[in-house]
Enzyme design. Structure first.
Site, PDB file in Angstrom:
ATOM      1  CB  THR A  36      -0.961  -0.004   1.208  1.00 22.08           C
ATOM      2  OG1 THR A  36      -0.214  -0.119   2.407  1.00 22.08           O
ATOM      3  CG2 THR A  36      -1.955  -1.137   1.099  1.00 22.08           C
ATOM      4  CE  LYS A  80       0.456  -3.285   3.457  1.00 20.08           C
ATOM      5  NZ  LYS A  80      -0.427  -2.419   4.338  1.00 20.08           N
ATOM      6  CB  THR A  85      -1.232  -2.126   9.114  1.00 19.92           C
ATOM      7  OG1 THR A  85      -2.013  -1.439  10.007  1.00 19.92           O
ATOM      8  CG2 THR A  85      -2.019  -2.251   7.820  1.00 19.92           C
ATOM      9  CD  GLU A 116       1.840   5.115   6.614  1.00 17.33           C
ATOM     10  OE1 GLU A 116       1.477   5.669   7.658  1.00 17.33           O
ATOM     11  OE2 GLU A 116       1.074   4.583   5.797  1.00 17.33           O
ATOM     12  CG  ASN A 169      -0.421   8.325   8.845  1.00 19.84           C
ATOM     13  OD1 ASN A 169      -0.990   7.412   8.256  1.00 19.84           O
ATOM     14  ND2 ASN A 169       0.831   8.275   9.222  1.00 19.84           N
ATOM     15  CB  SER A 175      -5.672  11.293   0.442  1.00 18.61           C
ATOM     16  OG  SER A 175      -6.469  12.289   1.042  1.00 18.61           O
TER      17      SER A 175
END
Lengths: 385, 385
Positions: free
Chosen positions: B148, B170, B181, B261, B380, B385
């Site tokens: 992702t 991942k 995650t 991240e 985040n 996005s």
């Protein structure tokens, strides 16, 4: 006038060079009676600063007469030398105000952990006479002398029928349960004994400061002290006093939230339908401590999935496929599935209201927190110093 | 070749439009035997995605034959429709590979919570025939199809005497205990039964993924699956296999940490002198989750006071005034007081080693985490996005 709003108190704040800015950094609050009653709550962090170790023992031996507070250094993890600095500070204050027992003086410190060398000690102890000389019943400086990264003073005054509560607070980060990185001094001229003060203070802090969780970090130096002078001559109903004290603490908690380091949103997480208040708190706190949720709010993104993922980490009684979640009045998740479109939800205002209904019981609690922002990271990395 | 490095496996990865980038987003791993044995561990989050609900029940009924994985949508909190999507996906895969029971097919999904509509379902289910047609024992695409926000593929291969372990993973955020995650598929051609696989997998994940705590956030979709084909004909010593599997999982955990991240530091928090491994883990995790500590590391600030403040929030056995703390080999705190000057400590390298000695016992554990950076907040928040 804050802590001197009730009769029977004097306070002062002066600059002694602990802050590089030259702003006031040493404060004193003295109870002149006629009664001397007190209560205090301390950080539940097991790593405790020297002033906490001193004050906890001191108040166990009898009511406090005064509180001396410094910013510009936490005097935490500074060894025996640091503890002696705290004791010498209390002794110097006791001498200046004519108190026989140094243990009747509580000490509070805030600032960087590890700060507490000879220069730190000298700036405080040698300036106690000047601090005592500045004491007045009409003081406007103490509330600023306890600030660190705070941008504004936090004060609250409640005036009742014949008696008054006054309060000042500091705290802008490391706000988490077991109190926060905060120092609070509350005064009242109501005539109440230590037991009544203690009960009222524990109830008030449990419902206010203990439900403020700005960044999940617990301080080593937190202290909330309540001093009563009895100077009003009025003995209020205990429940009435407790209610007024709770309102004062709630106001201070909201002020602490609004000034949290780097924050751009004040987030109230209201958990309803829990089987107990404890479980409502557990659920609210798990959301308040979720960095992904906090970063989403910073980006004005009503990411309800992160709320559910955070709830799922708790032991609370709930069925994930029964839960409703609303952001600022718009129900985005109903029974664990998408409901209204996220576009209907406006998160641009600073005040953010997240409502979670667990549909498991009748209990409710609200946890106050803040978002996770670039500015928070900046202020708390070395780049800020 | 990763999951097809051991004999008896085929895999594939194709692009079906779940990712807006057009990159591969659907993967399949099939065990062609001759043996079919398996084990799996799942997120401990009580809010569980549809593929977790499906897979947990499915593997309880018998060994898994294949795992189908998608990125581009978590299929979590998507209601009965979402659960049916998972079931239809398993049924489509079973049909294509000639498997009678759909429950022998495990399903994994990763992406945004709440994503799982008709378009999502169609992209997956209608493309299963193309996915099955792409299966090969020399595949290089599956490991990329499960990514992702990851910037690199995570793979590991262990070759032993006659048998092999292959793995792909991942995960780039929401990395916390109860796994992270993350989706992991591990294959082996060793001949071992379900019980041996299960014991080895639980031990290996407990010592690797469960000690990775990038951002304290626990996912709803984590799954680690181990498939054994027996195609090597070799039945290794169970301890030898467990050791090899632990090494593979440890390598993957380090790769996940390195790609977390927005991170600029990989922080290994080594806790020594604890009375138990559990307490060492508790102490390490409390430091790993402290945002003030994490922001300080981002700023290359060896703020040992924040380490002690975090330790103080635990229930572990220790005396705060006995603790030593070192950053990158420089002991900055000795017996709860300042030791070497912080200027001696260089935190500019990405790898950061924090050593904590509690001097309370003989047990040790290391928790892996990352720093809290501007980029983490950026990625985040909605701005990303």
């Amino acid at each position: 006038m804050t802590v001197t709003a009730p009769r029977g108190f004097r306070s002062a704040g002066i600059a002694v060079g602990l802050k590089s800015t030259g702003k006031p950094d040493l404060a004193l609050v003295v109870n002149d009676g006629p009664v001397r009653a007190s209560a205090a709550v301390f950080t539940s962090n097991r790593a405790q600063a020297n002033p906490i170790i001193w004050s906890r023992t001191a108040i166990a031996g009898g009511p406090a007469r005064a509180v001396v507070l410094n910013s510009g250094g936490a005097n935490c993890f500074t060894g025996d030398f640091g503890y002696d600095t705290t004791r010498l500070t209390a002794e110097a204050v006791a001498h200046e105000i004519g108190e026989h027992e140094a243990e009747r003086i509580l000490v509070c410190s805030t600032g960087l952990i590890g700060t507490g060398d000879q220069a730190f000690r000298d700036k405080i102890v040698k300036n106690v006479p000047a601090l005592a000389a500045a004491l007045t019943d009409d003081d406007a400086t103490a509330a600023s002398a306890i600030l660190t990264t705070d941008s504004v003073e936090k004060t609250a005054v409640h005036r009742a029928d014949g008696w008054t509560i006054g309060a000042m607070a500091k705290g802008a980060g490391m706000l988490a349960p077991g109190l926060a990185t905060m120092l609070v001094v509350i005064t009242t001229d109501a005539r109440l004994d230590d037991g009544a003060l203690d009960r009222a203070l524990r109830d008030a802090t449990a419902a206010s400061f203990d439900r403020l969780d700005s960044d999940g970090c617990m301080s080593t130096n937190d202290q909330v002290t309540l001093l009563a002078s009895g100077a009003s001559g009025v003995s209020p109903d205990e429940a009435e006093f407790a209610s007024a004290l709770a309102a004062v603490c709630d106001s201070l908690a909201a002020q602490l939230q609004a000034d949290a380091e780097g924050s751009s949103h004040d987030i109230d997480i209201e958990v309803r339908g829990a089987v107990s208040v404890a479980e409502a708190i557990e659920v609210g706190r798990s959301v308040a401590r979720n960095n992904l949720f906090k970063a989403a709010i910073f980006g004005n993104d009503p990411n309800w999935g992160r709320v559910l993922a955070a709830i799922g980490t708790t032991r609370a009684t709930f069925d994930p496929y029964e839960v409703d979640v609303a952001f600022n009045g718009v129900r985005l998740c109903h029974a664990g599935a998408p409901d209204r479109p996220v576009e209907e939800c406006d998160l641009t205002p600073r005040r953010t209201h997240v409502e979670i209904d667990l549909f498991s019981g009748d209990h409710t609690a609200t946890i106050r927190t803040n978002d996770l922002t670039h500015e928070y990271v900046h202020e708390n990395s070395a780049y800020s110093s």
